[in-house]
Design an enzyme around this catalytic site. Structure first.
Site, PDB file in Angstrom:
ATOM      1  N   GLU A   1       1.005  -1.027   0.085  1.00  0.00           N
ATOM      2  CA  GLU A   1      -0.055  -0.026  -0.046  1.00  0.00           C
ATOM      3  C   GLU A   1       0.855   1.318  -0.038  1.00  0.00           C
ATOM      4  OE1 GLU A   1      -3.009  -1.864   3.166  1.00  0.00           O
ATOM      5  OE2 GLU A   1      -2.116  -0.034   3.529  1.00  0.00           O
TER       6      GLU A   1
ATOM      7  N   CYS B   1       2.937   8.438   1.700  1.00  0.00           N
ATOM      8  CA  CYS B   1       3.290   7.640   2.657  1.00  0.00           C
ATOM      9  C   CYS B   1       3.658   6.158   2.187  1.00  0.00           C
ATOM     10  CB  CYS B   1       2.255   7.414   3.764  1.00  0.00           C
ATOM     11  SG  CYS B   1       2.290   6.009   4.860  1.00  0.00           S
TER      12      CYS B   1
ATOM     13  N   CYS C   1       5.429  -7.252   8.055  1.00  0.00           N
ATOM     14  CA  CYS C   1       6.217  -6.609   9.103  1.00  0.00           C
ATOM     15  C   CYS C   1       6.603  -7.749  10.044  1.00  0.00           C
ATOM     16  CB  CYS C   1       5.740  -5.563   9.723  1.00  0.00           C
ATOM     17  SG  CYS C   1       6.777  -4.695  10.793  1.00  0.00           S
TER      18      CYS C   1
ATOM     19  N   CYS D   1       3.550  -5.790  16.305  1.00  0.00           N
ATOM     20  CA  CYS D   1       2.773  -4.905  17.265  1.00  0.00           C
ATOM     21  C   CYS D   1       1.331  -5.223  17.436  1.00  0.00           C
ATOM     22  CB  CYS D   1       2.954  -3.210  16.593  1.00  0.00           C
ATOM     23  SG  CYS D   1       4.881  -3.035  16.852  1.00  0.00           S
TER      24      CYS D   1
ATOM     25  N   CYS E   1      -1.511  -3.238  15.327  1.00  0.00           N
ATOM     26  CA  CYS E   1      -1.187  -3.030  13.750  1.00  0.00           C
ATOM     27  C   CYS E   1      -1.773  -3.984  12.935  1.00  0.00           C
ATOM     28  CB  CYS E   1       0.263  -2.591  13.762  1.00  0.00           C
ATOM     29  SG  CYS E   1       0.523  -2.458  11.937  1.00  0.00           S
TER      30      CYS E   1
ATOM     31  N   CYS F   1      -2.581   1.732   8.483  1.00  0.00           N
ATOM     32  CA  CYS F   1      -1.561   0.815   8.185  1.00  0.00           C
ATOM     33  C   CYS F   1      -2.043  -0.733   7.988  1.00  0.00           C
ATOM     34  CB  CYS F   1      -0.787   0.802   9.540  1.00  0.00           C
ATOM     35  SG  CYS F   1       0.720  -0.229   9.526  1.00  0.00           S
TER      36      CYS F   1
HETATM   37  N1  SAH Z   1       7.217   0.446  11.460  1.00  0.00           N
HETATM   38  C1  SAH Z   1       7.188   1.654  11.405  1.00  0.00           C
HETATM   39  C2  SAH Z   1       6.337   2.171  10.521  1.00  0.00           C
HETATM   40  C3  SAH Z   1       5.068   1.800  10.053  1.00  0.00           C
HETATM   41  S1  SAH Z   1       3.647   2.317  11.010  1.00  0.00           S
HETATM   42  C4  SAH Z   1       6.636   2.220  13.007  1.00  0.00           C
HETATM   43  O1  SAH Z   1       6.533   1.494  13.657  1.00  0.00           O
HETATM   44  O2  SAH Z   1       6.729   3.428  13.038  1.00  0.00           O
HETATM   45  C5  SAH Z   1       3.337   3.842  11.031  1.00  0.00           C
HETATM   46  C6  SAH Z   1       2.682   4.449  12.289  1.00  0.00           C
HETATM   47  O3  SAH Z   1       1.199   4.034  12.087  1.00  0.00           O
HETATM   48  C7  SAH Z   1       3.238   3.877  13.391  1.00  0.00           C
HETATM   49  O4  SAH Z   1       3.316   4.882  14.478  1.00  0.00           O
HETATM   50  C8  SAH Z   1       2.210   2.583  13.804  1.00  0.00           C
HETATM   51  O5  SAH Z   1       2.314   2.406  15.074  1.00  0.00           O
HETATM   52  C9  SAH Z   1       1.102   3.443  13.502  1.00  0.00           C
HETATM   53  N2  SAH Z   1      -0.036   2.519  13.304  1.00  0.00           N
HETATM   54  C10 SAH Z   1      -0.192   1.103  13.137  1.00  0.00           C
HETATM   55  N3  SAH Z   1      -1.523   0.425  13.249  1.00  0.00           N
HETATM   56  C11 SAH Z   1      -2.270   1.588  13.487  1.00  0.00           C
HETATM   57  C12 SAH Z   1      -3.454   1.704  13.849  1.00  0.00           C
HETATM   58  N4  SAH Z   1      -4.145   0.648  13.681  1.00  0.00           N
HETATM   59  N5  SAH Z   1      -4.130   2.927  14.009  1.00  0.00           N
HETATM   60  C13 SAH Z   1      -3.287   4.015  14.104  1.00  0.00           C
HETATM   61  N6  SAH Z   1      -2.023   4.140  14.060  1.00  0.00           N
HETATM   62  C14 SAH Z   1      -1.484   2.879  13.434  1.00  0.00           C
END
Ligand code: SAH
Length: 355
Positions: free
Chosen positions: A91, A104, A111, A115, A118, A335
């Site tokens: 994406e 973006c 990944c 987390c 996510c 994300c």
């Molecule tokens: N791996 C990197 C970049 C990708 S995610 C990182 O962890 O920063 C980009 C941002 O979106 C990160 O801050 C992540 O924590 C956030 N993110 C992921 N899933 C999300 C969700 N469901 N709602 C809001 N933010 C989210």
């Protein structure tokens, strides 16, 4: 071995190759100009190049780019679902805000960091993207903007995957984004967002192009952060912050801390107070992001009252804070969510067809 995809190469490398072909160096400028300034990457159409050079380019290089399989528009946000040459999907999101066009980009298919909030984390890591697949995302979106007389002004590495886990490809992509012969995007308009791979933050501080750094903090203490970000057990908050302040000192750039607000988990006044203690007096900025619901997780987004209260506490403590209303949520831009829904749709179609 390198694929020789033209969109993965820097000027220096192209110069070497064309020197080997006994071509004058200005030919490299002409080629790069076609690609990155005019958005023309069919060698046939590079009209100021001699025919034999055009043929050689076609023979020697791949001009393969990701292609768009789905595109969704919602107000200021356009979300692209792209397909790579091996059939994998990623994406890319374009966000228009004031006069900025921010793209973006993704850096991995999936990944590995899992987390616990996510959508991309649910996929697991399929593979790293190559430089040409990162640059390809920018070129494809830029091509559409060129047609409207606009250009990409900002790049954030906040799509799928962890930029510091695909370090070399990300750094080489940044050279192409930043160079005058490439996209010419200033280093302070390029942001890497990381889950917090501490040694790589120190490496990043030594790179020539000093990009902005965003850290996905999401919790004010290790006990809480461990629950949603497993890598925190390896690189706890104290070490992560130390590397962040080092980065801020060396680069003279303010660090952004992303903080996703999850109802009753990390959104209470006590969390805001703890966060303030961590960041007070530092060259830091907090980006509050209401969590975008992903149905596989038990969490809920914070309510507006808690979000406002949280921001108030940070403000009172003198912490620079913005509330990022998630532009993309209406089209599942959070994300990894578009890819996930596309894949389940494909699976459903497949199951229907094989009945
Ligand atoms: N791996 C990197 C970049 C990708 S995610 C990182 O962890 O920063 C980009 C941002 O979106 C990160 O801050 C992540 O924590 C956030 N993110 C992921 N899933 C999300 C969700 N469901 N709602 C809001 N933010 C989210």
């Amino acid at each position: 071995m390198s694929t020789n995809n033209i969109f993965s190469l820097n000027k220096e490398y192209l110069l070497e190759i064309l020197k080997g072909w006994n071509e004058p160096s200005y030919r490299v400028d002409q080629i790069l100009n076609w690609i990155y300034k005019k958005g023309e990457w069919d060698p046939e159409k590079m009209s100021n190049l001699p025919t034999n050079l055009r043929n050689k380019l076609k023979e020697f290089f791949s001009f393969d780019l990701p292609h768009i399989v789905d595109k969704k528009d919602a107000g200021n946000t356009t979300k692209y679902l792209l397909q790579l040459s091996d059939g994998e999907n990623i994406e890319t999101v374009l966000i228009k805000h004031h006069n900025r066009n921010t793209i973006c980009v993704s850096v991995q298919v999936g990944c590995s960091f899992s987390c616990k909030f996510c959508a991309t984390g649910l996929i697991g890591l399929k593979r790293n993207l190559k430089v040409n697949e990162i640059i390809g995302q920018v070129l494809i979106v830029q091509k559409e903007l060129w047609e409207k007389g606009e250009r990409i002004s900002n790049v954030v590495f906040m799509g799928m995957g962890e930029p510091l886990a695909n370090y070399d490809a990300v750094i080489r992509s940044i050279e192409i984004l930043n160079s005058g012969w490439g996209f010419g995007i200033g280093s302070k308009h390029i942001t890497i967002s990381t889950v917090g791979i501490v040694p790589k933050i120190y490496d990043l501080a030594k790179e020539k192009v000093k990009v902005k750094l965003a850290i996905s903090l999401h919790a004010p203490d290790n006990e809480l952060r461990n629950q949603i970000i497993p890598i925190n057990k390896k690189y706890p908050i104290e070490e992560l912050l130390e590397s962040a302040w080092f980065y801020a000192n060396v680069t003279k750039r303010r660090i952004t801390f992303e903080y996703v607000l999850i109802k009753d988990f990390n959104d209470k006044p006590e969390h805001a107070n703890k966060l303030s203690l961590l960041l007070r007096g530092k060259n830091a900025h907090v980006n509050l992001i209401p969590w975008n619901k992903v149905k596989e997780y038990p969490w809920e987004p914070s309510d507006i009252y808690s979000i406002k209260k949280f921001k108030e506490i940070l403000d009172k403590n003198g912490i620079n804070t913005t509330l990022r209303i998630s532009y993309g949520s209406k089209i599942r831009a959070g994300c990894g969510q578009l890819r996930a829904s596309y894949l389940s749709m494909r699976r459903l179609n497949y199951e229907k067809n094989s009945d």
